[in-house]
Motif scaffolding. Structure first.
Motif, short mmCIF file in Angstrom:
data_model
loop_
_atom_site.label_atom_id
_atom_site.label_comp_id
_atom_site.label_asym_id
_atom_site.label_seq_id
_atom_site.Cartn_x
_atom_site.Cartn_y
_atom_site.Cartn_z
N GLY A 283 18.21 9.67 71.05
CA GLY A 283 17.78 9.73 69.65
C GLY A 283 17.74 8.42 68.91
N GLY A 284 18.01 7.33 69.59
CA GLY A 284 17.95 6.03 68.93
C GLY A 284 16.55 5.44 68.96
N ILE A 285 16.35 4.37 68.20
CA ILE A 285 15.07 3.66 68.24
C ILE A 285 15.30 2.27 68.81
N VAL A 286 14.23 1.73 69.37
CA VAL A 286 14.28 0.41 70.01
C VAL A 286 13.38 -0.54 69.23
N VAL A 287 13.98 -1.63 68.79
CA VAL A 287 13.26 -2.66 68.05
C VAL A 287 13.27 -3.94 68.89
N HIS A 288 12.09 -4.45 69.15
CA HIS A 288 11.94 -5.68 69.93
C HIS A 288 11.49 -6.79 68.97
N LEU A 289 12.31 -7.83 68.83
CA LEU A 289 11.98 -8.96 67.98
C LEU A 289 11.20 -9.98 68.81
N THR A 290 10.00 -10.30 68.35
CA THR A 290 9.09 -11.16 69.10
C THR A 290 8.17 -11.87 68.12
N MET A 291 7.51 -12.92 68.56
CA MET A 291 6.52 -13.58 67.70
C MET A 291 5.21 -12.79 67.65
N TYR A 292 5.04 -11.83 68.55
CA TYR A 292 3.75 -11.17 68.73
C TYR A 292 3.64 -9.80 68.08
N GLY A 293 4.66 -9.36 67.38
CA GLY A 293 4.64 -8.03 66.81
C GLY A 293 4.10 -7.98 65.40
N LEU A 294 4.31 -6.84 64.75
CA LEU A 294 3.91 -6.65 63.36
C LEU A 294 4.86 -7.42 62.45
N PRO A 295 4.38 -7.93 61.34
CA PRO A 295 5.26 -8.66 60.42
C PRO A 295 6.40 -7.77 59.94
N ILE A 296 7.60 -8.32 59.92
CA ILE A 296 8.80 -7.56 59.58
C ILE A 296 8.68 -6.87 58.23
N ASP A 297 8.09 -7.53 57.25
CA ASP A 297 8.01 -6.94 55.91
C ASP A 297 7.08 -5.73 55.87
N ASN A 298 6.22 -5.58 56.86
CA ASN A 298 5.31 -4.43 56.92
C ASN A 298 5.96 -3.18 57.51
#
Length: 113
Positions: free
Chosen positions: A15-30
């Protein structure tokens, strides 16, 4: 960790979510409000140049802290600051073994009983 892919799969099954921090993803503020609204435990994967493509496709969110090279520690710090809306600086843990007392100079540490 012997098998990080299995760990990610189990995290999601539980039930958890996975967040991948990368230069290629969606902007964090979005996406930060959407992540906060899920109200689930978060597994954070901090990317670097050798992250396998599997993690991009199996993360719930690929988030760009910025689109320029940056340190993984800085990316994690910015993500946590956004998740906690700046409140992480005031968190007090009830079971803390030590308390750090802010000082202009020097260090003050109290051992909690």
């Amino acid at each position: 960790m012997k098998n990080p892919k299995s760990f990610v799969e189990k995290w999601k099954r539980d039930g958890g979510i996975v967040v991948h921090l990368t230069m290629y993803g969606l902007p964090i503020d979005n996406v930060i409000d959407r992540i906060n609204s899920e109200n689930k435990k978060i597994l954070i994967i901090v990317g670097s140049e050798k992250v396998e493509g599997w993690f991009y496709y199996n993360s719930d969110y690929n988030i760009a802290i910025g689109n320029q090279p940056h340190s993984e520690v800085a990316a994690l710090a910015i993500f946590l600051d956004r998740i906690y809306k700046g409140g992480e600086l005031n968190i007090q843990f009830s079971d803390a073994k030590l308390s750090i007392i802010p000082q202009e100079k020097g260090k003050k540490v109290i051992k909690n009983e």
